[in-house]
Scaffold this motif. Sequence first.
Motif, PDB file in Angstrom:
ATOM      1  N   GLU A 167       5.245   3.268  -9.837  1.00 34.27           N
ATOM      2  CA  GLU A 167       4.094   3.579  -9.006  1.00 34.27           C
ATOM      3  C   GLU A 167       3.310   4.762  -9.573  1.00 34.27           C
ATOM      4  OE1 GLU A 167       5.046   3.889  -4.886  1.00 34.27           O
ATOM      5  OE2 GLU A 167       2.937   3.607  -4.379  1.00 34.27           O
ATOM      6  N   ASN A 184      -3.169   3.003   4.054  1.00 33.35           N
ATOM      7  CA  ASN A 184      -2.991   4.448   3.876  1.00 33.35           C
ATOM      8  C   ASN A 184      -3.226   5.198   5.184  1.00 33.35           C
ATOM      9  OD1 ASN A 184      -2.223   4.914   1.057  1.00 33.35           O
ATOM     10  ND2 ASN A 184      -4.179   3.934   0.597  1.00 33.35           N
ATOM     11  N   ARG A 185      -4.185   4.722   5.959  1.00 35.49           N
ATOM     12  CA  ARG A 185      -4.500   5.369   7.239  1.00 35.49           C
ATOM     13  C   ARG A 185      -3.313   5.277   8.207  1.00 35.49           C
ATOM     14  NH1 ARG A 185      -6.574   2.734  11.286  1.00 35.49           N
ATOM     15  NH2 ARG A 185      -7.470   1.124   9.951  1.00 35.49           N
ATOM     16  N   VAL A 189      -6.519  -1.691   1.985  1.00 37.36           N
ATOM     17  CA  VAL A 189      -5.767  -0.587   1.381  1.00 37.36           C
ATOM     18  C   VAL A 189      -6.092   0.736   2.102  1.00 37.36           C
ATOM     19  CG1 VAL A 189      -5.424   0.772  -0.736  1.00 37.36           C
ATOM     20  CG2 VAL A 189      -5.473  -1.713  -0.833  1.00 37.36           C
ATOM     21  N   GLU A 190      -7.342   0.895   2.483  1.00 38.96           N
ATOM     22  CA  GLU A 190      -7.710   2.072   3.277  1.00 38.96           C
ATOM     23  C   GLU A 190      -6.920   2.064   4.577  1.00 38.96           C
ATOM     24  OE1 GLU A 190     -10.203   4.492   6.087  1.00 38.96           O
ATOM     25  OE2 GLU A 190      -9.703   2.378   6.260  1.00 38.96           O
ATOM     26  N   THR A 250       1.785   4.428   2.293  1.00 42.98           N
ATOM     27  CA  THR A 250       1.024   4.841   1.118  1.00 42.98           C
ATOM     28  C   THR A 250       0.954   3.714   0.098  1.00 42.98           C
ATOM     29  OG1 THR A 250       3.006   5.816   0.225  1.00 42.98           O
ATOM     30  CG2 THR A 250       1.455   7.311   1.286  1.00 42.98           C
ATOM     31  N   CYS A 251      -0.242   3.547  -0.431  1.00 39.26           N
ATOM     32  CA  CYS A 251      -0.490   2.419  -1.314  1.00 39.26           C
ATOM     33  C   CYS A 251      -1.465   2.847  -2.394  1.00 39.26           C
ATOM     34  CB  CYS A 251      -1.090   1.281  -0.480  1.00 39.26           C
ATOM     35  SG  CYS A 251      -1.358  -0.216  -1.407  1.00 39.26           S
ATOM     36  N   HIS A 252      -1.088   2.637  -3.666  1.00 36.48           N
ATOM     37  CA  HIS A 252      -2.023   2.914  -4.757  1.00 36.48           C
ATOM     38  C   HIS A 252      -3.132   1.870  -4.688  1.00 36.48           C
ATOM     39  CE1 HIS A 252      -1.465  -0.211  -8.025  1.00 36.48           C
ATOM     40  NE2 HIS A 252      -0.678  -0.628  -7.060  1.00 36.48           N
ATOM     41  N   PRO A 277       2.274  -1.543  -0.862  1.00 35.53           N
ATOM     42  CA  PRO A 277       2.555  -0.243  -0.263  1.00 35.53           C
ATOM     43  C   PRO A 277       4.048   0.088  -0.256  1.00 35.53           C
ATOM     44  CG  PRO A 277       2.198  -1.874   1.444  1.00 35.53           C
ATOM     45  CD  PRO A 277       1.880  -2.552   0.143  1.00 35.53           C
TER      46      PRO A 277
END
Lengths: 163, 388
Positions: free
Chosen positions: B144, B305-306, B301-302, B310-312, B322
């Motif tokens: 990651e 993360n919100r 993806v936003e 967590t996700c690149h 994630p």
Amino acid sequence: MDEKDHEILHLLEENGRLPLRELATSLALPEDEVEERIRAMEESRIIRKFTAVVDWERAGNSRVSAIIDLKIAPERDFGYDKIAERLARFRQVKALYLVSGVYDLQLLATGQDMNEVSRFVSEQIAPMDHIRETATHIIMKIYKENGNPFFEREGGERLPITF
Amino acid sequence: MREYGSARARAIPPSGIRRFFDLLLTMEDVISLGVGEPDFETPWNVAEAGIYAIEQGHTSYTSNKGLLSLRQAVARDLSMRYGISYDPEEEIVITSGVSEAADIAIRALVDPGDEVLVAEPSYVSYSPCVTLAGGRPVPVSCHEKDEFRLTPEGLMEKVTRKSRVLVMNFPNNPTGGIMGTDEINAIAEVVVDHDLLVISDEVYSELTYEGTHVAVASHPELWDRTITMNGFSKAYAMTGWRIGYLCAPKQISELALKIHQYVMLCAPIMGQMAAIEALRNGEEEKNAMVREYRHRRNFFVEGLNRIGLTCHLPRGAFYAFPSVASTGLSDLEFAERLLTEKQVAVVPGSVFGETGRDHLRCAYAVSREDLGTALKRMEEFLSGLSRE
Ligand SMILES: Cc1ncc(COP(=O)(O)O)c(C=O)c1O
């Protein structure tokens, strides 16, 4: 206009009610910037209107529409524009185009019933100056409008998990 | 009881998530982010070309290599998009999907006892194919912290004198990771130094959201030791048509062709004809699909993360990957509970190899509406967890 504006237009053309927040995250732009871009495009009339695509038949309203082809004797100095603008002002005219081919103008007219449409053609349109010929095509069934199919279809099904 | 079957077939481990899969089939109102194929239908002009082919009586075999006009179109496409050139007469074989291409590529290159380096997390089919060919799959971890790119250090860790082949897939299923020119340059040195051959599965190449895809074979020192695989399933929403292809220098493609000719004979002709139409007139529909995937990716993806997963940012394919490390659950536990408690299906990352552990593969090839609902349910699940 840049690529982002085009993307906004694509998204709104597909769904005019996409929430601003979703629009913003989809484009990776701040909300206020998206809002401003939309406002600017409305102001410059790139976005003409937000509206709904209605299936009136389902709404139980059997309106009648017709495509009407017109041959026009163009006016000196004005060509087709003046007559076209006069035609466009009729409430019944939903769309109007200058076209190539045998006819010159093509319009889409809508009325409450057949009677209204035929009276509109024979009493309003045909007698107008510069109109030399009309051909009226009554629309009998709508299969697709504004890019939206009006018929139902099952479509395929995907497996719930594939690697 | 006596064990029937070949040792090689028996050596393939059963799918680790059969139980999960059975559970899924008994449930209702499930939103599945587990589907590894486009949610779009094949563009109509392409489907119509297939129908027309059948109407015109094109229901026969084709040459083993596939229709020459399709191979020519593929050659033009690869050269125009990625700057890699292959001779359509000798160096391209049309296959029944990249699935078949991967199998015959591996069998063309691997002898019993050979080690095959597989960049992981990885699509599930390569290692079993290696095992069936008598080779030994050796996972190479992508991490990651490197946005799941393959690094020369990772390769060096696993390469031995027995290593023959490297299998890699970028844009990657399941991570969405990609490899740019610099990263390919970096691994090229290791590949050349250790005289490895490369099998590169680039089936997601057109689903690249920032910039353009870089083909492994576009590296001047890698072209003659690389098998490039690609196909129509993902970019043109054509999974059911079963059309892919494999390209390699003549010496290698001839070996693959020998296997293909005996196991598949040829790819379906109507699919091949539809594929020609896809390359001729499919650009706009493809671009519209890519645009939609990009929007969904940003949105999803936003959202991940919100809500605290967590996700690149995955730069290709249609998967988000994630991490669930912060939840205290394993990826399997998380996926099973998310399914039973909130009716959202995702694939546990460990299915894609040990390095996928503690991650989830979420395919965002579903409608925005479903993505939004899935995010809401995942958020509820997480806040329930934090109260336990
Ligand atoms: C990385 C990868 N390669 C190959 C395939 C299979 O592709 P095809 O339909 O061309 O056999 C898939 C499908 O999910 C995939 O994700």
